[in-house]
Design a protein around this motif. Structure first.
Motif, mmCIF file in Angstrom:
data_model
loop_
_atom_site.group_PDB
_atom_site.id
_atom_site.type_symbol
_atom_site.label_atom_id
_atom_site.label_comp_id
_atom_site.label_asym_id
_atom_site.label_seq_id
_atom_site.Cartn_x
_atom_site.Cartn_y
_atom_site.Cartn_z
ATOM 1 N N PRO A 163 0.791 -1.242 0.000
ATOM 2 C CA PRO A 163 0.000 0.000 0.000
ATOM 3 C C PRO A 163 0.814 1.278 0.000
ATOM 4 N N THR A 164 1.976 1.261 0.653
ATOM 5 C CA THR A 164 2.764 2.483 0.738
ATOM 6 C C THR A 164 3.308 2.929 -0.615
ATOM 7 N N ALA A 165 3.222 2.076 -1.631
ATOM 8 C CA ALA A 165 3.712 2.454 -2.962
ATOM 9 C C ALA A 165 2.953 3.645 -3.530
ATOM 10 N N LEU A 166 1.759 3.912 -3.025
ATOM 11 C CA LEU A 166 0.983 5.071 -3.500
ATOM 12 C C LEU A 166 1.728 6.378 -3.269
ATOM 13 N N ILE A 167 2.612 6.394 -2.281
ATOM 14 C CA ILE A 167 3.377 7.604 -1.976
ATOM 15 C C ILE A 167 4.234 8.025 -3.166
ATOM 16 N N PHE A 168 4.492 7.072 -4.075
ATOM 17 C CA PHE A 168 5.318 7.350 -5.251
ATOM 18 C C PHE A 168 4.640 8.343 -6.185
ATOM 19 N N LEU A 169 3.342 8.535 -6.032
ATOM 20 C CA LEU A 169 2.630 9.519 -6.857
ATOM 21 C C LEU A 169 3.186 10.928 -6.645
ATOM 22 N N LEU A 170 3.907 11.135 -5.544
ATOM 23 C CA LEU A 170 4.483 12.449 -5.266
ATOM 24 C C LEU A 170 5.510 12.874 -6.308
ATOM 25 N N ILE A 171 6.058 11.922 -7.056
ATOM 26 C CA ILE A 171 7.069 12.326 -8.037
ATOM 27 C C ILE A 171 6.435 13.114 -9.188
ATOM 28 N N TRP A 172 5.121 13.005 -9.352
ATOM 29 C CA TRP A 172 4.444 13.763 -10.421
ATOM 30 C C TRP A 172 4.409 15.249 -10.100
#
Length: 357
Positions: free
Chosen positions: A183-192
């Motif tokens: 679930p924590t992979a959603l934090i990767f959206l911050l790179i956008w």
């Protein structure tokens, strides 16, 4: 340890050969790709796939769970909370291989190897440096022990390449898919949104300030995240591997960040990807700074800090041919020494042994 020394040799030999010829930039030449990337990755894949279940702090636990999947129904899988993607993946693997966990581990190793190869081919300016950094900074060992988050990180490798090519829908889909495994992979959206940072040179001041604020207010940040996340999220992280010395990790990230910034300074206006990598890497440092309140922030940081294996090689690629050869060899040697004497300890991977030993 000897098998990883061989891996270092396979990864470094083409680079050293090119450096002796006076042009380290030839490492990434298509004619050298088999020697500089394909052979080391295949070798590493075999190491990951043929390991004994005692290698890695959580491998045995994953194996014990996997062999019971033939008895678990799809209804039971979809009734579980979170990470259904990982449970469904295990169910499919158990249907194909029954209880043959050896093929299960080999399949995961092959996926990791292919993902690393594609990620570096499409994004790295120095295959050798990137591979040595992955090993010395602990990512390679993590891939051998934390199966659930490893799969998520590999999916995010493709997500990063998608956003780099401005395929944002694909980027979002892949990130959501990664979150189905962790679930924590959603934090990767911050790179956008990080890509929208315009004042690239200001990051030299802003980044340290943000990291300092993250460190000072880490308790408050943790309290906020805890209020919006499930209580047992971090108990199901998929691996017990954590950073044993978080401040050392943060210091290393600072060094990589500022060395890269120094070499990229003149090109920040013309190289948008360089500025983006610096901004994303700063996000990783912020999470690393908060590991004092919760060690698992180290794992969240990994989603961003792994891009350091692209950032530093890109920075070094801006140097002249002669300077690049000398500086790259020196920095690479520092990483190798750090791995041999420091980062390899306490990983749960050493002593390594194959499954037939």
């Amino acid at each position: 340890m000897i098998i990883f020394i061989f891996y270092i040799f396979f990864a470094c030999f083409p680079a050293v050969f090119c450096a002796l010829r006076g042009d380290v930039s030839q490492i990434n030449d298509k004619r050298n790709r088999v020697l500089s990337l394909l052979i080391p990755i295949v070798y590493l894949t075999l190491i990951m796939g043929l390991k004994d279940i005692s290698v890695g702090t959580d491998t045995a636990r994953y194996v014990r769970t996997f062999v019971h999947y033939p008895n678990i129904s799809l209804e039971d899988i979809f009734s579980l909370d979170r990470t259904q993607g990982f449970y469904l993946f295990n169910k499919i693997m158990s249907s194909v291989f029954l209880s043959n966990y050896r093929m299960y581990l080999l399949t995961i190793a092959a996926f990791v190897g292919i993902s690393m190869y594609c990620f570096l081919v499409q994004n790295s300016d120095d295959y050798c440096m990137s591979q040595i950094m992955l090993l010395s900074l602990g990512f390679t060992f993590f891939f051998m022990t934390g199966i659930k988050q490893t799969i998520a990180m590999c999916i995010l490798m493709y997500a990063y390449t998608a956003q780099k090519k401005r395929k944002y829908l694909k980027f979002v889909i892949l990130t959501v898919l990664a979150a189905a495994f962790h679930p924590t992979a959603l934090i990767f959206l911050l790179i956008w949104p990080a890509k929208a940072v315009k004042f690239r040179k200001a990051i030299a001041i802003i980044a340290p300030m943000l990291v300092a604020l993250a460190y000072v207010f880490q308790t408050q940040v943790f309290a906020f995240l805890s209020s919006i996340m499930p209580d047992d999220l971090y108990e199901a992280y998929g691996t017990s591997y954590i950073s044993e010395n978080n401040m050392t990790g943060l210091l290393i990230q600072f060094v990589i960040f500022f060395v890269s910034l120094f070499f990229l300074w003149r090109d920040l206006k013309t190289d948008a990807e360089a500025g983006h990598l610096l901004a994303v890497y700063a996000i990783g440092m912020m999470f690393q700074a908060m590991t004092g309140v919760m060690g698992e922030f180290f794992r969240v940081s990994m989603y961003f800090s792994i891009l350091g294996v692209l950032l530093l090689p890109k920075a070094l690629s801006k140097l002249g041919t002669r300077n690049r050869s000398v500086i790259s060899c020196c920095i690479g040697l520092v990483f190798v020494v750090y791995f041999l004497f420091f980062s390899s300890k306490g990983s749960g991977v050493l002593p390594y042994k194959f499954f037939w030993e």
